[in-house]
Design a protein around this motif. Structure first.
Motif, PDB file in Angstrom:
ATOM      1  N   ALA A 188     -12.247  -3.611   1.957  1.00  0.00           N
ATOM      2  CA  ALA A 188     -11.690  -1.949   1.516  1.00  0.00           C
ATOM      3  C   ALA A 188     -11.283  -1.784   2.577  1.00  0.00           C
ATOM      4  CB  ALA A 188     -12.574  -1.135   0.946  1.00  0.00           C
ATOM      5  N   THR A 189     -10.047  -1.419   2.550  1.00  0.00           N
ATOM      6  CA  THR A 189      -8.663  -0.519   3.023  1.00  0.00           C
ATOM      7  C   THR A 189      -8.231   0.671   3.000  1.00  0.00           C
ATOM      8  OG1 THR A 189      -8.462  -3.382   4.347  1.00  0.00           O
ATOM      9  CG2 THR A 189      -6.336  -1.759   4.708  1.00  0.00           C
ATOM     10  N   GLN A 202      -4.305   1.750  10.343  1.00  0.00           N
ATOM     11  CA  GLN A 202      -5.283   0.709   9.984  1.00  0.00           C
ATOM     12  C   GLN A 202      -6.931   0.496   9.702  1.00  0.00           C
ATOM     13  OE1 GLN A 202      -4.272  -3.934   9.726  1.00  0.00           O
ATOM     14  NE2 GLN A 202      -5.639  -4.154   7.757  1.00  0.00           N
ATOM     15  N   VAL A 203      -7.741   0.853   9.090  1.00  0.00           N
ATOM     16  CA  VAL A 203      -9.050   0.860   8.877  1.00  0.00           C
ATOM     17  C   VAL A 203      -9.904   0.154   7.610  1.00  0.00           C
ATOM     18  CG1 VAL A 203     -11.594   1.824   8.430  1.00  0.00           C
ATOM     19  CG2 VAL A 203      -9.797   3.397   9.607  1.00  0.00           C
ATOM     20  N   GLN A 204     -10.542  -1.409   8.060  1.00  0.00           N
ATOM     21  CA  GLN A 204     -10.732  -1.681   6.756  1.00  0.00           C
ATOM     22  C   GLN A 204     -12.824  -1.867   6.917  1.00  0.00           C
ATOM     23  OE1 GLN A 204      -9.271  -5.183   9.473  1.00  0.00           O
ATOM     24  NE2 GLN A 204      -8.127  -6.753   7.658  1.00  0.00           N
ATOM     25  N   ARG A 205     -13.055  -2.116   5.854  1.00  0.00           N
ATOM     26  CA  ARG A 205     -14.366  -2.254   5.449  1.00  0.00           C
ATOM     27  C   ARG A 205     -14.674  -3.130   5.155  1.00  0.00           C
ATOM     28  NH1 ARG A 205     -12.299   2.821   5.298  1.00  0.00           N
ATOM     29  NH2 ARG A 205     -12.564   3.028   3.111  1.00  0.00           N
ATOM     30  N   VAL A 206     -14.775  -4.042   6.016  1.00  0.00           N
ATOM     31  CA  VAL A 206     -15.440  -5.849   5.265  1.00  0.00           C
ATOM     32  C   VAL A 206     -16.589  -5.853   5.234  1.00  0.00           C
ATOM     33  CG1 VAL A 206     -14.620  -6.971   7.180  1.00  0.00           C
ATOM     34  CG2 VAL A 206     -14.842  -7.719   5.060  1.00  0.00           C
ATOM     35  N   ASP A 207     -17.813  -6.331   4.989  1.00  0.00           N
ATOM     36  CA  ASP A 207     -19.327  -7.473   5.288  1.00  0.00           C
ATOM     37  C   ASP A 207     -20.456  -6.350   5.784  1.00  0.00           C
ATOM     38  OD1 ASP A 207     -18.203  -9.307   3.531  1.00  0.00           O
ATOM     39  OD2 ASP A 207     -17.538 -10.294   4.631  1.00  0.00           O
ATOM     40  N   GLY A 208     -20.041  -5.393   5.321  1.00  0.00           N
ATOM     41  CA  GLY A 208     -20.859  -4.190   6.155  1.00  0.00           C
ATOM     42  C   GLY A 208     -19.689  -3.348   8.022  1.00  0.00           C
ATOM     43  N   LEU A 209     -19.243  -4.159   8.184  1.00  0.00           N
ATOM     44  CA  LEU A 209     -18.376  -4.196   9.553  1.00  0.00           C
ATOM     45  C   LEU A 209     -16.624  -2.967   8.917  1.00  0.00           C
ATOM     46  CD1 LEU A 209     -18.028  -7.873  10.522  1.00  0.00           C
ATOM     47  CD2 LEU A 209     -19.502  -5.796  11.256  1.00  0.00           C
ATOM     48  N   VAL A 210     -16.628  -1.708   9.942  1.00  0.00           N
ATOM     49  CA  VAL A 210     -15.750  -1.417  10.076  1.00  0.00           C
ATOM     50  C   VAL A 210     -14.736  -1.826  11.039  1.00  0.00           C
ATOM     51  CG1 VAL A 210     -14.842   0.879   9.968  1.00  0.00           C
ATOM     52  CG2 VAL A 210     -17.016   0.575   9.433  1.00  0.00           C
ATOM     53  N   ALA A 211     -13.579  -1.756  11.044  1.00  0.00           N
ATOM     54  CA  ALA A 211     -12.781  -2.062  11.965  1.00  0.00           C
ATOM     55  C   ALA A 211     -11.359  -1.627  11.644  1.00  0.00           C
ATOM     56  CB  ALA A 211     -12.152  -4.159  12.544  1.00  0.00           C
ATOM     57  N   ARG A 212     -11.087  -0.964  13.461  1.00  0.00           N
ATOM     58  CA  ARG A 212     -10.053  -0.154  12.980  1.00  0.00           C
ATOM     59  C   ARG A 212      -8.499  -1.111  13.569  1.00  0.00           C
ATOM     60  NH1 ARG A 212      -9.695   5.534  13.235  1.00  0.00           N
ATOM     61  NH2 ARG A 212      -7.980   5.896  13.664  1.00  0.00           N
ATOM     62  N   PHE A 221       0.710  -1.122  -0.063  1.00  0.00           N
ATOM     63  CA  PHE A 221      -0.273   0.102   0.197  1.00  0.00           C
ATOM     64  C   PHE A 221       0.881   1.423  -0.149  1.00  0.00           C
ATOM     65  CE2 PHE A 221       1.151  -0.775   4.466  1.00  0.00           C
ATOM     66  CZ  PHE A 221       1.386   0.131   5.085  1.00  0.00           C
ATOM     67  N   THR A 222      -0.255   2.767  -0.159  1.00  0.00           N
ATOM     68  CA  THR A 222       0.430   3.526   0.129  1.00  0.00           C
ATOM     69  C   THR A 222      -0.211   4.441   0.659  1.00  0.00           C
ATOM     70  OG1 THR A 222       1.086   3.618  -3.126  1.00  0.00           O
ATOM     71  CG2 THR A 222       1.622   6.310  -1.350  1.00  0.00           C
ATOM     72  N   SER A 223       0.684   4.663   1.582  1.00  0.00           N
ATOM     73  CA  SER A 223      -0.257   5.440   2.489  1.00  0.00           C
ATOM     74  C   SER A 223      -1.043   6.579   2.392  1.00  0.00           C
ATOM     75  CB  SER A 223       0.770   6.525   3.859  1.00  0.00           C
ATOM     76  OG  SER A 223       0.315   7.015   4.503  1.00  0.00           O
ATOM     77  N   GLY A 224      -2.376   6.077   3.025  1.00  0.00           N
ATOM     78  CA  GLY A 224      -3.294   7.382   2.484  1.00  0.00           C
ATOM     79  C   GLY A 224      -4.446   6.666   1.550  1.00  0.00           C
ATOM     80  N   VAL A 225      -4.431   5.294   0.718  1.00  0.00           N
ATOM     81  CA  VAL A 225      -4.716   5.302  -0.593  1.00  0.00           C
ATOM     82  C   VAL A 225      -5.423   3.706  -0.014  1.00  0.00           C
ATOM     83  CG1 VAL A 225      -4.278   4.473  -2.957  1.00  0.00           C
ATOM     84  CG2 VAL A 225      -2.775   6.382  -1.814  1.00  0.00           C
ATOM     85  N   GLU A 226      -7.248   4.281  -0.562  1.00  0.00           N
ATOM     86  CA  GLU A 226      -7.453   2.586   0.150  1.00  0.00           C
ATOM     87  C   GLU A 226      -7.370   1.845  -1.039  1.00  0.00           C
ATOM     88  OE1 GLU A 226     -12.297   3.211   1.102  1.00  0.00           O
ATOM     89  OE2 GLU A 226     -12.091   2.128  -1.656  1.00  0.00           O
ATOM     90  N   PHE A 227      -7.079   0.652  -0.803  1.00  0.00           N
ATOM     91  CA  PHE A 227      -6.408  -0.375  -1.464  1.00  0.00           C
ATOM     92  C   PHE A 227      -7.435  -1.810  -1.448  1.00  0.00           C
ATOM     93  CE2 PHE A 227      -3.965  -1.005   2.435  1.00  0.00           C
ATOM     94  CZ  PHE A 227      -3.807  -1.754   2.271  1.00  0.00           C
ATOM     95  N   THR A 228      -7.874  -2.868  -2.014  1.00  0.00           N
ATOM     96  CA  THR A 228      -8.446  -4.200  -1.967  1.00  0.00           C
ATOM     97  C   THR A 228      -7.702  -5.355  -1.174  1.00  0.00           C
ATOM     98  OG1 THR A 228      -9.972  -3.661  -3.828  1.00  0.00           O
ATOM     99  CG2 THR A 228      -9.619  -6.254  -2.976  1.00  0.00           C
ATOM    100  N   GLU A 229      -8.051  -5.558  -0.171  1.00  0.00           N
ATOM    101  CA  GLU A 229      -7.655  -6.490   0.782  1.00  0.00           C
ATOM    102  C   GLU A 229      -8.005  -7.804   0.718  1.00  0.00           C
ATOM    103  OE1 GLU A 229      -5.873  -6.993   5.399  1.00  0.00           O
ATOM    104  OE2 GLU A 229      -6.756  -5.843   4.783  1.00  0.00           O
ATOM    105  N   ARG A 230      -7.268  -8.524   0.911  1.00  0.00           N
ATOM    106  CA  ARG A 230      -8.164 -10.356   1.347  1.00  0.00           C
ATOM    107  C   ARG A 230      -7.194 -10.927   3.140  1.00  0.00           C
ATOM    108  NH1 ARG A 230     -11.402 -13.499  -1.433  1.00  0.00           N
ATOM    109  NH2 ARG A 230     -10.373 -14.266  -2.827  1.00  0.00           N
ATOM    110  N   THR A 231      -8.493 -10.454   4.037  1.00  0.00           N
ATOM    111  CA  THR A 231      -7.818 -10.887   5.021  1.00  0.00           C
ATOM    112  C   THR A 231      -7.728 -12.522   5.304  1.00  0.00           C
ATOM    113  OG1 THR A 231      -9.950 -11.326   5.589  1.00  0.00           O
ATOM    114  CG2 THR A 231     -10.421  -8.904   5.199  1.00  0.00           C
ATOM    115  N   MET A 232      -7.216 -12.457   6.474  1.00  0.00           N
ATOM    116  CA  MET A 232      -6.415 -13.615   6.699  1.00  0.00           C
ATOM    117  C   MET A 232      -7.448 -14.979   6.242  1.00  0.00           C
ATOM    118  SD  MET A 232      -3.167 -14.228   7.968  1.00  0.00           S
ATOM    119  CE  MET A 232      -2.123 -13.579   8.708  1.00  0.00           C
TER     120      MET A 232
END
Length: 143
Positions: free
Chosen positions: A91-92, A103-113, A74-85
């Motif tokens: 969308a991270t 790190q902010v992750q948006r997956v399946d309607g959830l937001v995790a930090r 990634f590049t700092s501050g730029v959204e990218f697509t992540e494949r979680t564990m």
């Protein structure tokens, strides 16, 4: 070696290899982000290593467990697509700060930090939050 001197007080080295030494409330956090029971139990008992590397503006974080390896580029501050564990797509965005990565992750309607806090002694901790659940994992520097 990438270092950041925040306000002339703390010098932080972001790059290197880190090993998990302790975790608190991680199973509850994984449950809060809808990780399945079997995967959650495996993740809660594994001792991952994490390597952080930087090449110009491109950051790479590689996390290795006995069950899976995930590499974030990634590049700092730029959204990218992540494949979680656990195989989901997120969308991270990861932002580099004085002594931390956020790190902010948006997956399946959830937001995790996840906040990666780097210490003067070379160690690192991760503070994971989802809703009202917080977990902390502490890592020691290997290299």
């Amino acid at each position: 070696m990438i270092t950041f001197e925040g306000l002339g007080r703390v010098v932080v080295e972001y790059t290197g290899k880190f090993e998990l030494v302790s975790a608190e409330n991680f199973d509850a956090y994984l449950s809060a982000v809808s990780v399945g029971t079997v995967t959650r139990k495996a993740a809660s008992t594994s001792k991952p290593t994490t390597e952080v590397a930087v090449d110009g503006e491109t950051w790479t974080i590689r996390t290795v467990t006995p069950f899976n390896t995930v590499e974030l580029v990634f590049t700092s501050g730029v959204e990218f697509t992540e494949r979680t564990m656990d195989g989901r797509t997120s969308a991270t965005t990861i932002t580099v700060g004085e002594d931390r990565l956020v790190q902010v992750q948006r997956v399946d309607g959830l937001v995790a930090r996840t906040t990666w806090l780097y210490a003067e002694d070379g160690g690192m901790s991760m503070v994971h939050t989802a809703g009202d659940v917080t977990a902390t994992r502490v890592f020691r520097r290997l290299a």
